[in-house]
Design an enzyme around this catalytic site. Structure first.
Site: not given
Length: 315
Positions: A160, A255, A285
């Site tokens: 991320s 995501d 995600h």
């Protein structure tokens, strides 16, 4: 396993029930950032108060907390071999959340699977410390790592926001004639503060990470509008990707960051960078951290770690 949605196209339009159950559980235990909760102290207190599963830590040869020239790091020795390769890992959390403890289990598994030394970086977080504090801390940790483990084959990795920092590290090291980086592992990286790609509209609600979260993260990290086009903050904002190390980019179908990860993999390849891209259409995600709960996530994490191990050891 993922199933196509009811439109009959074969495209995955909704998660499997078991995947949806994990999404729902994760959502229920996460603050409503950017809407009901905006104060960083309150958000971190909420997360710290969550019950944590009593899972014994994966044993390794040695785990130590160190000072990397002013930047706290945690070093995981997944190998007893001399001159084992090194992975500098940057955790996710929107540049504002998470820390060494939140990613401890992931880093232990990473060190064990890659037979490497993993250096996890506790960089300064936004909004108290906006850009460029995080990438500069990560670069300081990279210099310390190179001096502490000289001559080792080294990769950068992150999930991320940490994926953003990992690829920015590769750029910084290239541009500053810094330590050599052999590989970059980017797990559903957060790369584009414009949040304008279709996946942000398609997956902005109901898939754990939301459009409200991302707006709140980017606003805290990049309070200066001019920084939103800086390549050290927004790697998709400009060119200059040639000469970067080979990369592995992992993306998930549900995501909001899906399309920017896919676009970055394509941009790297267009710049002549060798890229391995794995897309998991039915995942969401953060799914690599959900390996204990989802067989597909466990298999994907095994694959990601195997790609990195091969890059480090040349197997």
């Amino acid at each position: 396993m993922t199933r196509p949605g009811p439109d009959g196209s074969g495209r995955v339009t909704r998660p499997d029930p078991e995947v949806q159950a994990v999404i729902d559980l994760a959502t229920a235990h996460f603050p409503r950032l950017g809407t009901e909760m905006t104060d960083i102290t309150e958000v971190r207190a909420f997360l710290a108060a969550r019950p944590r599963p009593a899972v014994p830590p994966l044993p390794l040869a040695r785990v130590t907390d160190e000072d990397a020239d002013g930047v706290p790091v945690r070093v995981y020795h997944g190998s007893v071999h001399e001159n084992a390769p090194v992975v500098l890992f940057c955790h996710g959390g929107g540049f504002a959340l998470c820390d060494l403890d939140s990613h401890d289990g992931f880093c232990r598994a990473l060190a064990r699977a890659t037979d490497a030394v993993v250096v996890s970086v506790d960089y300064r977080r936004a909004p108290e410390h906006p850009f460029p504090a995080a990438p500069e801390d990560a670069y300081t940790a990279l210099l310390w790592t190179a001096a502490t483990y000289p001559g080792r084959r080294t990769a950068v990795a992150g999930d991320s926001a940490g994926g953003n920092l990992a690829t920015v590290l590769a750029r910084l090291s290239r541009d500053r004639a810094g330590p050599g980086i052999a590989f970059q592992a980017l797990y559903y990286p957060m790369l584009d503060p414009t949040r304008s790609r279709p996946s942000h509209r398609e997956n902005g609600q109901g898939c754990f990470l939301t459009s409200d979260h991302l707006r709140w993260y980017w606003d805290g990290y990049l309070p200066e509008p001019a920084d939103r086009n800086h390549p050290h903050a927004a790697p998709l904002a400009g060119a200059g990707l040639s000469g970067l190390p080979p990369a592995h980019v992992v993306t998930a179908g549900f995501d909001p960051l899906r399309d920017e990860g896919l676009a970055y993999a394509a941009a790297l390849a267009a710049a002549g960078v060798s890229v391995v891209a794995h897309h998991y259409a039915g995942m969401f995600h953060g799914f690599l951290s959900m390996a204990p709960a989802l067989p597909e996530a466990a298999a994907a994490r095994d694959t990601a770690f195997a790609v990195l191990r091969t890059a480090l050891h040349g197997e």
